[in-house]
Design an enzyme around this catalytic site. Structure first.
Site, PDB file in Angstrom:
ATOM      1  N   ASP A 147       3.791  15.537   0.795  1.00 45.85           N
ATOM      2  CA  ASP A 147       4.094  14.217   0.250  1.00 45.85           C
ATOM      3  C   ASP A 147       4.998  13.460   1.229  1.00 45.85           C
ATOM      4  OD1 ASP A 147       2.677  14.847  -1.996  1.00 45.85           O
ATOM      5  OD2 ASP A 147       4.434  15.308  -3.224  1.00 45.85           O
ATOM      6  N   LYS A 148       4.948  12.157   1.144  1.00 55.19           N
ATOM      7  CA  LYS A 148       5.735  11.311   2.042  1.00 55.19           C
ATOM      8  C   LYS A 148       7.215  11.668   2.032  1.00 55.19           C
ATOM      9  CE  LYS A 148       6.859   6.447   2.981  1.00 55.19           C
ATOM     10  NZ  LYS A 148       6.598   5.031   2.580  1.00 55.19           N
TER      11      LYS A 148
END
Length: 374
Positions: A147-148
């Site tokens: 995930d970012k």
């Protein structure tokens, strides 16, 4: 090098040993469509070591592939590499933790997306051209993602063959991924497995997941509490056994202990008071995975600055854990469980020492008289 207007001959490299012929074209001549490959095969224009070949034939290292002229489809032309700035090239190389013949292991910082999307132009995938500066260089490929806002170990395959190999390790769940997380509160059970099926949350446009026991996909996460700061927060090790979107974040929130900084799933309860950072505290600490050469790739990534600072403020010592994969057997039994097991064992033992019970009534209940002379 011969152009597409001439007959071309390629030598099959070790990395392509055993792949299908059509897969080889997709890797090395992606501008040639499958229809063209099939036509060339039917008319005998494709030759492998001088013999006719079919698209689904397996090829071997060292073989010679004859490719006829033409075949380029305008809509499938090779992508033109975007020139990277000096800062982007520097950022890409600064992320490198380890390099092998088949892989580049990065330590992805929080806030950097793994791949592009709507409104996202700066991402890890876009920086991979830094490792293939020449037009003929093979571009590394992503084989999994983070995930970012999650930091840590991210493996990138150097070649198409190693990308296929690593992808199978991830999809087959033989790769061991251990995450560190700081969570709000302390789980009542110190070690266990979270089993909660996940599905896309309606109305979120697929951007948010939730626990759904009816239509959700199976999701399992092992966890253990490494240390705790009173009842305020805990340091967890998380090992996903499945790879669902946002799995660790949803599972921690479902357990009642949202990851610190994860407002998406924990709301306002996901933030600690004081000077603890409001950024996400989820880090892919260690990855253990088999390599194509038969060795084991084992890599650890350092914590980002905000995570390390929070650990120090909460009194957690990173040196007390080496992010060892969790055992497959269940956690140790409690004292009460051990007592119950001992009582059951004693009961079974006493039962085994008793003689066979006699049936009530009928001749079947009496022992048979021995036959023979008196």
């Amino acid at each position: 090098m011969k152009t597409a207007d001439e007959v071309r001959t390629f030598t099959v490299e070790q990395d392509d040993d055993g792949v299908r012929l059509d897969r080889w074209f997709k890797r090395h001549l992606p501008q040639v469509g499958f229809g063209t490959i099939s036509k060339w095969a039917r008319t005998g224009q494709i030759r492998v070591d001088g013999k006719r070949a079919k698209p689904d034939d397996r090829i071997a290292a060292g073989q010679q592939i004859r490719v006829p002229p033409g075949g380029d489809a305008p809509h499938k032309r090779s992508k033109v590499k975007r020139p990277l700035t000096e800062d982007e090239i520097s950022q890409a190389h600064d992320m490198v933790v380890k390099q092998t013949k088949s892989a580049i292991v990065l330590n992805k910082p929080p806030g950097l997306a793994t791949q592009g999307g709507t409104g996202t132009t700066h991402h890890v995938d876009g920086l991979l051209d830094a490792f293939a500066p020449g037009e003929e260089d093979v571009r590394p490929r992503l084989v999994h993602r983070l995930d970012k806002d999650t930091s840590g170990v991210l493996l990138v395959a150097k070649t198409p063959g190693s990308a296929s190999y690593f992808s199978k390790r991830f999809s087959g769940r033989s790769a061991k991924k251990i995450y560190w997380a700081l969570v709000v509160g302390v789980p009542e059970i110190r070690e266990g497995v979270i089993e909660a099926p996940l599905a896309k949350q309606p109305g979120s446009g697929g951007e948010k997941m939730h626990v759904d026991h009816e239509v959700g996909q199976s999701a399992k996460t092992k966890y253990r509490v490494v240390d705790s700061a009173g009842k305020k927060a805990a340091w967890l090790e998380l090992q996903p056994l499945t790879g669902r979107t946002h799995q660790l974040r949803v599972h921690c929130a479902a357990m009642g202990n949202p990851i610190v900084g994860d407002g998406k799933y924990g709301g306002k309860d996901a933030f600690l008071t004081g000077s603890i950072s409001r950024k996400m505290h989820l880090h892919a600490r260690r990855l253990i995975i088999d390599s194509p050469d038969g060795s084991k790739l084992d890599t650890t990534a350092d914590l980002p600055e905000h995570f390390a600072a929070s650990m120090e403020q909460l009194g957690f010592d990173p040196n007390i854990s080496d992010a060892t994969p969790m055992r497959d057997d269940p956690p140790p039994k409690s004292r009460e469980e051990k007592k119950q097991q001992a009582r059951q064992h004693a009961k079974n033992y006493r039962k085994s020492q008793r003689g066979p019970r006699r049936a009530r009534g009928g001749s079947g209940g009496k022992p048979a008289k021995p036959k023979g002379k008196r």
